[in-house]
Write a protein that holds these residues in place. Structure first.
Motif, PDB file in Angstrom:
ATOM      1  N   HIS A 145       0.856  -1.430   0.064  1.00 59.95           N
ATOM      2  CA  HIS A 145       0.062  -0.010   0.035  1.00 59.95           C
ATOM      3  C   HIS A 145       0.877   1.333  -0.073  1.00 59.95           C
ATOM      4  O   HIS A 145       0.477   2.209  -0.496  1.00 59.95           O
ATOM      5  N   ARG A 191     -14.078  -8.657  -1.814  1.00 63.84           N
ATOM      6  CA  ARG A 191     -14.697  -7.484  -1.575  1.00 63.84           C
ATOM      7  C   ARG A 191     -14.126  -6.454  -2.221  1.00 63.84           C
ATOM      8  O   ARG A 191     -14.688  -5.322  -2.783  1.00 63.84           O
ATOM      9  N   MET A 192     -12.785  -6.449  -2.396  1.00 63.74           N
ATOM     10  CA  MET A 192     -11.938  -5.586  -3.103  1.00 63.74           C
ATOM     11  C   MET A 192     -12.327  -5.314  -4.769  1.00 63.74           C
ATOM     12  O   MET A 192     -12.214  -4.509  -5.286  1.00 63.74           O
ATOM     13  N   GLN A 225      -5.373  -1.066   1.359  1.00 59.40           N
ATOM     14  CA  GLN A 225      -5.334  -1.005   0.097  1.00 59.40           C
ATOM     15  C   GLN A 225      -6.571  -0.294  -0.427  1.00 59.40           C
ATOM     16  O   GLN A 225      -6.516   0.483  -1.336  1.00 59.40           O
ATOM     17  N   ARG A 226      -7.449  -0.216   0.409  1.00 53.10           N
ATOM     18  CA  ARG A 226      -8.735   0.946   0.098  1.00 53.10           C
ATOM     19  C   ARG A 226      -8.155   2.497   0.104  1.00 53.10           C
ATOM     20  O   ARG A 226      -8.482   3.077  -0.819  1.00 53.10           O
ATOM     21  N   THR A 237     -11.461 -11.146   1.492  1.00 49.61           N
ATOM     22  CA  THR A 237     -11.031  -9.775   1.373  1.00 49.61           C
ATOM     23  C   THR A 237     -11.036  -9.264  -0.180  1.00 49.61           C
ATOM     24  O   THR A 237     -11.316  -8.116  -0.699  1.00 49.61           O
ATOM     25  N   ARG A 238     -10.295 -10.116  -1.105  1.00 54.58           N
ATOM     26  CA  ARG A 238      -9.936  -9.820  -2.191  1.00 54.58           C
ATOM     27  C   ARG A 238     -11.289  -9.909  -2.952  1.00 54.58           C
ATOM     28  O   ARG A 238     -11.367  -8.892  -4.014  1.00 54.58           O
ATOM     29  N   GLY A 270      -6.756  -5.398   3.952  1.00 61.48           N
ATOM     30  CA  GLY A 270      -7.684  -4.717   3.096  1.00 61.48           C
ATOM     31  C   GLY A 270      -7.969  -3.235   3.139  1.00 61.48           C
ATOM     32  O   GLY A 270      -8.193  -2.612   2.027  1.00 61.48           O
ATOM     33  N   PHE A 326      -3.830  -6.887  -5.153  1.00 63.43           N
ATOM     34  CA  PHE A 326      -4.895  -7.696  -4.192  1.00 63.43           C
ATOM     35  C   PHE A 326      -4.071  -9.114  -3.802  1.00 63.43           C
ATOM     36  O   PHE A 326      -4.596 -10.076  -3.122  1.00 63.43           O
ATOM     37  N   VAL A 355     -14.445   4.836  -0.527  1.00 66.61           N
ATOM     38  CA  VAL A 355     -13.800   3.204  -0.366  1.00 66.61           C
ATOM     39  C   VAL A 355     -14.030   2.579   1.051  1.00 66.61           C
ATOM     40  O   VAL A 355     -13.782   1.616   1.382  1.00 66.61           O
TER      41      VAL A 355
END
Length: 241
Positions: free
Chosen positions: A86, A168-169, A137-138, A165-166, A134, A158, A118
């Motif tokens: 990130h 959702r991303m 990364q948001r 989480t992946r 996660g 990701f 986000v």
């Protein structure tokens, strides 16, 4: 020598980037040779290929991080990049991380709006150390998109996340790209991710684009994962997924 050429003033009709006869070498070792690529505004392109084929080298050249030895890269302005890490600044709170490079007068307001997008709108004054992978990364996505880029470069952002989480991303990225309409180049090793997200899938081999598939918005219905794995050299014959 770098051949980055600015396109005319930004317009939705202009492509996000046009690459012509790109060459990138490290001394005598040629990594990319005679590569051509065009990404439209609002188009999501996924790039796959075995390790060492030149995927990240291409992304870094598009980002202006590395010089090129031949050809031309034409884009409206410098793209935004989200890396696998990130790269948040631990000494700055979240809104200041997002606001890097923004004009001072309304930087907090713009960063706050991006964090709302986000799903972190209530944490402007929180710190990176308090975030999950996660969530971090948001914030990285918010930092990229607050610049309103015509081109968004995603370098396996990701890969380090757990499966839920992946997913959702992926949903978040689809929504953000639909709202902001940048051209997107996603470098990934994840075949399912590429099929699920991309409008167009490219396979890179020996420093050039060796395969192209358009999903036409149909995602997994447009291509069997085994066919894409075969293009990547993972499977030598078609077997059930």
């Amino acid at each position: 020598m770098t051949f980055h050429v600015p396109l005319p003033l930004s317009s939705p009709a202009l492509p996000a980037v046009v690459v012509t006869n790109l060459r990138r070498a490290y001394g005598d070792r040629v990594v990319i040779e005679n590569l051509n690529l065009r990404i439209e505004r609002g188009e999501f392109v996924a790039l796959l290929g075995e390790s060492g084929c030149g995927k990240t080298t291409l992304l870094r050249a598009l980002a202006g991080l590395d010089p090129i030895q031949g050809g031309r890269i034409a884009a409206p302005k410098r793209p935004a990049v989200v890396f696998q890490e990130h790269r948040l600044l631990p000494w700055d709170n979240l809104w200041r991380n997002v606001a890097l490079g923004l004009p001072a007068p309304d930087a907090r307001a713009q960063a706050g709006a991006a964090l709302v997008e986000v799903g972190l709108g209530g944490r402007l004054d929180d710190w990176p150390r308090n975030l999950s992978g996660g969530q971090a990364q948001r914030v990285a996505l918010a930092r990229a998109l607050v610049q309103q880029p015509e081109l968004l470069l995603l370098d396996e952002p990701f890969a380090a996340l757990d499966a839920l989480t992946r997913i959702r991303m992926h949903e978040l990225v689809r929504e953000l790209v639909a709202n902001h309409r940048p051209g997107v180049l996603l470098v990934t090793h994840d075949v399912d991710e590429a099929i699920a997200l991309a409008d167009r899938i490219l396979v890179m081999r020996d420093g050039t684009i060796a395969f192209e598939h358009r999903t036409n918005g149909n995602g997994p219905a447009s291509m069997a994962r085994t066919d894409l794995l075969a293009e990547l050299g993972v499977l030598t014959s078609h077997v059930p997924a």
